[in-house]
Design a protein around this motif. Sequence first.
Motif, PDB file in Angstrom:
ATOM      1  N   GLU A  83       0.829  -1.201   0.000  1.00  0.00           N
ATOM      2  CA  GLU A  83       0.000   0.000   0.000  1.00  0.00           C
ATOM      3  C   GLU A  83       0.870   1.259   0.000  1.00  0.00           C
ATOM      4  O   GLU A  83       0.580   2.227  -0.698  1.00  0.00           O
ATOM      5  N   ASP A  84       1.932   1.241   0.796  1.00  0.00           N
ATOM      6  CA  ASP A  84       2.877   2.362   0.804  1.00  0.00           C
ATOM      7  C   ASP A  84       3.491   2.541  -0.578  1.00  0.00           C
ATOM      8  O   ASP A  84       3.620   3.658  -1.072  1.00  0.00           O
ATOM      9  N   ALA A  86       2.214   1.686  -3.451  1.00  0.00           N
ATOM     10  CA  ALA A  86       1.205   2.230  -4.365  1.00  0.00           C
ATOM     11  C   ALA A  86       1.045   3.741  -4.168  1.00  0.00           C
ATOM     12  O   ALA A  86       0.949   4.495  -5.149  1.00  0.00           O
ATOM     13  N   LYS A  87       1.047   4.181  -2.931  1.00  0.00           N
ATOM     14  CA  LYS A  87       0.939   5.622  -2.655  1.00  0.00           C
ATOM     15  C   LYS A  87       2.155   6.367  -3.178  1.00  0.00           C
ATOM     16  O   LYS A  87       2.032   7.466  -3.723  1.00  0.00           O
ATOM     17  N   LEU A  88       3.333   5.784  -2.996  1.00  0.00           N
ATOM     18  CA  LEU A  88       4.545   6.413  -3.523  1.00  0.00           C
ATOM     19  C   LEU A  88       4.512   6.476  -5.048  1.00  0.00           C
ATOM     20  O   LEU A  88       4.929   7.472  -5.645  1.00  0.00           O
ATOM     21  N   GLN A  89       3.996   5.410  -5.671  1.00  0.00           N
ATOM     22  CA  GLN A  89       3.891   5.401  -7.128  1.00  0.00           C
ATOM     23  C   GLN A  89       2.932   6.493  -7.606  1.00  0.00           C
ATOM     24  O   GLN A  89       3.216   7.199  -8.567  1.00  0.00           O
ATOM     25  N   GLU A  90       1.810   6.668  -6.901  1.00  0.00           N
ATOM     26  CA  GLU A  90       0.861   7.746  -7.231  1.00  0.00           C
ATOM     27  C   GLU A  90       1.537   9.102  -7.087  1.00  0.00           C
ATOM     28  O   GLU A  90       1.377   9.973  -7.942  1.00  0.00           O
ATOM     29  N   PHE A  91       2.276   9.274  -6.020  1.00  0.00           N
ATOM     30  CA  PHE A  91       3.003  10.527  -5.794  1.00  0.00           C
ATOM     31  C   PHE A  91       3.984  10.778  -6.929  1.00  0.00           C
ATOM     32  O   PHE A  91       4.079  11.875  -7.465  1.00  0.00           O
ATOM     33  N   ARG A  94       2.055  11.665 -10.187  1.00  0.00           N
ATOM     34  CA  ARG A  94       1.463  13.013 -10.124  1.00  0.00           C
ATOM     35  C   ARG A  94       2.504  14.098 -10.288  1.00  0.00           C
ATOM     36  O   ARG A  94       2.219  15.160 -10.803  1.00  0.00           O
ATOM     37  N   GLU A  99       0.669  18.048  -4.918  1.00  0.00           N
ATOM     38  CA  GLU A  99       0.228  17.399  -3.681  1.00  0.00           C
ATOM     39  C   GLU A  99      -1.178  17.741  -3.343  1.00  0.00           C
ATOM     40  O   GLU A  99      -1.746  18.699  -3.342  1.00  0.00           O
TER      41      GLU A  99
END
Length: 99
Positions: A83-84, A86-91, A94, A99
């Motif tokens: 999950e971390d 995936a969030k880093l990949q989204e960041f 983007r 942000e």
Amino acid sequence: MAGRLAAEGNTWNKNTIITLLSRLVEKGMLRTDKFGRRNRYTALLSQEEYQAGQTESFVEKIYEGNVQGLLATLIKKEMLTPEDYAKLQEFWDRGENDE
């Protein structure tokens, strides 16, 4: 301040706190303003700026500047969950400024 620290279970004495604050002023992290016999301390760095500086210092000292080594350790020790990631990949996707 010393009273508040003592109430939280910290055993620092007044001189220790004054020394710490003085060092932070010398490093440009705090500003001090005199009000009679007292000092008022103001942070000169945001929490984000402080964390970024500490992270850079940590990576340089511990991983010789190799961020990949840090991430590998986090993954190997299961400190970075899927999950971390995936969030880093989204960041990353983007962009840092969105942000």
